[in-house]
Design a protein around this motif. Structure first.
Motif, PDB file in Angstrom:
ATOM      1  N   GLU A  32       0.826  -1.208   0.000  1.00 37.86           N
ATOM      2  CA  GLU A  32       0.000   0.000   0.000  1.00 37.86           C
ATOM      3  C   GLU A  32       0.861   1.259   0.000  1.00 37.86           C
ATOM      4  OE1 GLU A  32      -4.036  -1.297   2.337  1.00 37.86           O
ATOM      5  OE2 GLU A  32      -2.185  -1.198   3.509  1.00 37.86           O
ATOM      6  N   ILE A  33       1.967   1.223   0.729  1.00 36.96           N
ATOM      7  CA  ILE A  33       2.876   2.379   0.767  1.00 36.96           C
ATOM      8  C   ILE A  33       3.531   2.558  -0.595  1.00 36.96           C
ATOM      9  CG2 ILE A  33       4.962   3.323   1.835  1.00 36.96           C
ATOM     10  CD1 ILE A  33       4.137   1.647   4.357  1.00 36.96           C
ATOM     11  N   GLY A  34       3.887   1.463  -1.242  1.00 35.59           N
ATOM     12  CA  GLY A  34       4.473   1.509  -2.583  1.00 35.59           C
ATOM     13  C   GLY A  34       5.963   1.762  -2.549  1.00 35.59           C
ATOM     14  N   LEU A  36       7.639   4.361  -3.411  1.00 33.93           N
ATOM     15  CA  LEU A  36       7.800   5.800  -3.596  1.00 33.93           C
ATOM     16  C   LEU A  36       8.921   6.322  -2.711  1.00 33.93           C
ATOM     17  CD1 LEU A  36       3.993   6.684  -3.467  1.00 33.93           C
ATOM     18  CD2 LEU A  36       5.414   6.485  -5.513  1.00 33.93           C
ATOM     19  N   ASP A  37       9.480   7.468  -3.098  1.00 34.07           N
ATOM     20  CA  ASP A  37      10.517   8.104  -2.280  1.00 34.07           C
ATOM     21  C   ASP A  37       9.952   8.490  -0.918  1.00 34.07           C
ATOM     22  OD1 ASP A  37      12.396   7.925  -4.315  1.00 34.07           O
ATOM     23  OD2 ASP A  37      11.926   9.909  -5.111  1.00 34.07           O
ATOM     24  N   VAL A  38      10.719   8.210   0.124  1.00 35.24           N
ATOM     25  CA  VAL A  38      10.309   8.534   1.490  1.00 35.24           C
ATOM     26  C   VAL A  38      11.072   9.763   1.956  1.00 35.24           C
ATOM     27  CG1 VAL A  38      10.243   7.740   3.884  1.00 35.24           C
ATOM     28  CG2 VAL A  38       9.782   6.125   2.029  1.00 35.24           C
ATOM     29  N   THR A  39      10.335  10.757   2.449  1.00 34.12           N
ATOM     30  CA  THR A  39      10.931  11.962   3.028  1.00 34.12           C
ATOM     31  C   THR A  39      10.927  11.826   4.535  1.00 34.12           C
ATOM     32  OG1 THR A  39      10.126  13.325   1.205  1.00 34.12           O
ATOM     33  CG2 THR A  39      10.708  14.466   3.249  1.00 34.12           C
ATOM     34  N   GLU A  40      12.081  12.063   5.159  1.00 42.45           N
ATOM     35  CA  GLU A  40      12.188  12.063   6.616  1.00 42.45           C
ATOM     36  C   GLU A  40      12.664  13.448   7.038  1.00 42.45           C
ATOM     37  OE1 GLU A  40      14.662   8.832   7.936  1.00 42.45           O
ATOM     38  OE2 GLU A  40      13.302   7.333   7.111  1.00 42.45           O
ATOM     39  N   PRO A  41      11.799  14.237   7.675  1.00 43.03           N
ATOM     40  CA  PRO A  41      12.187  15.598   8.047  1.00 43.03           C
ATOM     41  C   PRO A  41      13.201  15.597   9.186  1.00 43.03           C
ATOM     42  CG  PRO A  41      10.100  15.071   9.046  1.00 43.03           C
ATOM     43  CD  PRO A  41      10.467  13.891   8.159  1.00 43.03           C
ATOM     44  N   PRO A  42      14.019  16.648   9.290  1.00 38.11           N
ATOM     45  CA  PRO A  42      14.962  16.736  10.399  1.00 38.11           C
ATOM     46  C   PRO A  42      14.254  16.858  11.749  1.00 38.11           C
ATOM     47  CG  PRO A  42      15.019  18.746   9.082  1.00 38.11           C
ATOM     48  CD  PRO A  42      14.127  17.778   8.376  1.00 38.11           C
ATOM     49  N   LYS A  43      13.056  17.439  11.733  1.00 36.20           N
ATOM     50  CA  LYS A  43      12.256  17.595  12.948  1.00 36.20           C
ATOM     51  C   LYS A  43      10.835  17.113  12.625  1.00 36.20           C
ATOM     52  CE  LYS A  43      10.599  21.094  16.161  1.00 36.20           C
ATOM     53  NZ  LYS A  43      10.471  22.520  16.426  1.00 36.20           N
ATOM     54  N   PRO A  44      10.261  16.208  13.420  1.00 31.02           N
ATOM     55  CA  PRO A  44       8.900  15.735  13.145  1.00 31.02           C
ATOM     56  C   PRO A  44       7.889  16.883  13.113  1.00 31.02           C
ATOM     57  CG  PRO A  44       9.937  14.380  14.820  1.00 31.02           C
ATOM     58  CD  PRO A  44      10.838  15.561  14.601  1.00 31.02           C
ATOM     59  N   ALA A  66       7.789  10.571   8.715  1.00 28.51           N
ATOM     60  CA  ALA A  66       8.177  10.235   7.343  1.00 28.51           C
ATOM     61  C   ALA A  66       6.916  10.291   6.479  1.00 28.51           C
ATOM     62  CB  ALA A  66       8.809   8.850   7.275  1.00 28.51           C
ATOM     63  N   TRP A  67       7.119  10.484   5.175  1.00 29.63           N
ATOM     64  CA  TRP A  67       5.964  10.463   4.279  1.00 29.63           C
ATOM     65  C   TRP A  67       6.380  10.201   2.848  1.00 29.63           C
ATOM     66  CZ3 TRP A  67       6.963  14.944   7.194  1.00 29.63           C
ATOM     67  CH2 TRP A  67       7.611  15.987   6.522  1.00 29.63           C
ATOM     68  N   THR A  68       5.394   9.771   2.069  1.00 33.56           N
ATOM     69  CA  THR A  68       5.534   9.601   0.626  1.00 33.56           C
ATOM     70  C   THR A  68       4.434  10.437  -0.009  1.00 33.56           C
ATOM     71  OG1 THR A  68       4.004   7.739   0.386  1.00 33.56           O
ATOM     72  CG2 THR A  68       6.294   7.208   0.978  1.00 33.56           C
ATOM     73  N   GLU A  69       4.254  10.297  -1.306  1.00 29.39           N
ATOM     74  CA  GLU A  69       3.178  11.031  -1.974  1.00 29.39           C
ATOM     75  C   GLU A  69       1.800  10.590  -1.502  1.00 29.39           C
ATOM     76  OE1 GLU A  69       3.419  10.992  -6.231  1.00 29.39           O
ATOM     77  OE2 GLU A  69       5.569  11.412  -6.198  1.00 29.39           O
ATOM     78  N   ARG A  70       1.673   9.358  -0.990  1.00 28.79           N
ATOM     79  CA  ARG A  70       0.349   8.861  -0.618  1.00 28.79           C
ATOM     80  C   ARG A  70       0.183   8.422   0.832  1.00 28.79           C
ATOM     81  NH1 ARG A  70      -0.057   3.058  -3.733  1.00 28.79           N
ATOM     82  NH2 ARG A  70       1.869   3.448  -4.803  1.00 28.79           N
ATOM     83  N   ALA A  71       1.258   8.330   1.592  1.00 30.32           N
ATOM     84  CA  ALA A  71       1.155   7.831   2.976  1.00 30.32           C
ATOM     85  C   ALA A  71       2.049   8.634   3.916  1.00 30.32           C
ATOM     86  CB  ALA A  71       1.550   6.359   3.021  1.00 30.32           C
ATOM     87  N   VAL A  72       1.691   8.614   5.197  1.00 30.49           N
ATOM     88  CA  VAL A  72       2.454   9.320   6.225  1.00 30.49           C
ATOM     89  C   VAL A  72       2.711   8.345   7.375  1.00 30.49           C
ATOM     90  CG1 VAL A  72       2.487  11.274   7.838  1.00 30.49           C
ATOM     91  CG2 VAL A  72       1.325  11.502   5.633  1.00 30.49           C
ATOM     92  N   TRP A  87       1.878   3.615   9.592  1.00 24.15           N
ATOM     93  CA  TRP A  87       1.721   4.285   8.307  1.00 24.15           C
ATOM     94  C   TRP A  87       0.229   4.414   8.052  1.00 24.15           C
ATOM     95  CZ3 TRP A  87       5.104   6.562   5.027  1.00 24.15           C
ATOM     96  CH2 TRP A  87       6.456   6.284   5.176  1.00 24.15           C
ATOM     97  N   VAL A  88      -0.220   5.631   7.685  1.00 25.94           N
ATOM     98  CA  VAL A  88      -1.629   5.879   7.377  1.00 25.94           C
ATOM     99  C   VAL A  88      -1.716   6.601   6.037  1.00 25.94           C
ATOM    100  CG1 VAL A  88      -2.299   5.981   9.815  1.00 25.94           C
ATOM    101  CG2 VAL A  88      -1.684   8.090   8.634  1.00 25.94           C
ATOM    102  N   TRP A  89      -2.902   6.578   5.439  1.00 21.87           N
ATOM    103  CA  TRP A  89      -3.088   7.305   4.185  1.00 21.87           C
ATOM    104  C   TRP A  89      -2.901   8.796   4.421  1.00 21.87           C
ATOM    105  CZ3 TRP A  89      -2.562   4.246   0.375  1.00 21.87           C
ATOM    106  CH2 TRP A  89      -3.110   2.981   0.376  1.00 21.87           C
ATOM    107  N   ARG A  90      -2.340   9.471   3.449  1.00 24.37           N
ATOM    108  CA  ARG A  90      -2.064  10.905   3.573  1.00 24.37           C
ATOM    109  C   ARG A  90      -3.328  11.714   3.893  1.00 24.37           C
ATOM    110  NH1 ARG A  90       2.172  14.034  -0.085  1.00 24.37           N
ATOM    111  NH2 ARG A  90       2.053  16.026   0.977  1.00 24.37           N
ATOM    112  N   SER A  91      -4.455  11.312   3.321  1.00 18.34           N
ATOM    113  CA  SER A  91      -5.706  12.048   3.566  1.00 18.34           C
ATOM    114  C   SER A  91      -6.212  11.892   5.000  1.00 18.34           C
ATOM    115  CB  SER A  91      -6.783  11.584   2.580  1.00 18.34           C
ATOM    116  OG  SER A  91      -7.041  10.202   2.751  1.00 18.34           O
ATOM    117  N   ALA A  92      -5.628  10.981   5.779  1.00 15.76           N
ATOM    118  CA  ALA A  92      -6.026  10.781   7.175  1.00 15.76           C
ATOM    119  C   ALA A  92      -5.276  11.701   8.131  1.00 15.76           C
ATOM    120  CB  ALA A  92      -5.787   9.325   7.583  1.00 15.76           C
ATOM    121  N   VAL A  93      -4.417  12.585   7.578  1.00 14.00           N
ATOM    122  CA  VAL A  93      -3.530  13.415   8.395  1.00 14.00           C
ATOM    123  C   VAL A  93      -3.784  14.898   8.122  1.00 14.00           C
ATOM    124  CG1 VAL A  93      -1.110  13.971   8.891  1.00 14.00           C
ATOM    125  CG2 VAL A  93      -1.769  11.612   8.370  1.00 14.00           C
ATOM    126  N   SER A  94      -3.820  15.693   9.189  1.00 15.22           N
ATOM    127  CA  SER A  94      -3.895  17.145   9.045  1.00 15.22           C
ATOM    128  C   SER A  94      -2.864  17.786   9.969  1.00 15.22           C
ATOM    129  CB  SER A  94      -5.308  17.661   9.365  1.00 15.22           C
ATOM    130  OG  SER A  94      -5.651  17.339  10.691  1.00 15.22           O
TER     131      SER A  94
END
Length: 99
Positions: A32-34, A36-44, A66-72, A87-94
């Motif tokens: 489901e995550i796929g 895709l490139d994973v971004t890990e920010p220096p600070k959450p 961390a996040w991708t184009e579709r998951a966080v 890991w959750v779908w990106r649309s589940a996060v604000s």
């Protein structure tokens, strides 16, 4: 009026969410995550996220680690001090404001 024997005097949303959930959230699968490139920010980033447990979905105050184009990938601290991640779908996060 007496206090609630089951939950004590702590009847916040967080306390109720923790009372109805098991300790293990349901995370997205690698498929489901796929790939895709994973971004890990220096600070959450502080976020609110809908997380699924076997019994029910709950909204938690979390940190996006961390996040991708579709998951966080979010992590949050339970009242007992344990840290959970899923890991959750990106649309589940604000986004939420830092405290």
């Amino acid at each position: 009026m007496g206090s609630n024997r089951r939950y004590g005097s702590d009847v916040t949303d967080q306390a109720i969410n923790e009372a109805v959930t098991r300790p293990r959230p349901i995370s997205l699968t690698p498929a489901e995550i796929g790939q895709l490139d994973v971004t890990e920010p220096p600070k959450p980033e502080p976020v609110k996220a809908w997380v699924r447990y076997p019994e029910t979905p709950v909204q938690v105050e979390a940190r996006a680690i961390a996040w991708t184009e579709r998951a966080v990938k979010v992590e949050w601290t339970m009242r007992d001090g344990s840290v959970q991640q899923a890991w959750v779908w990106r649309s589940a996060v604000s986004l939420r404001k830092s405290r």
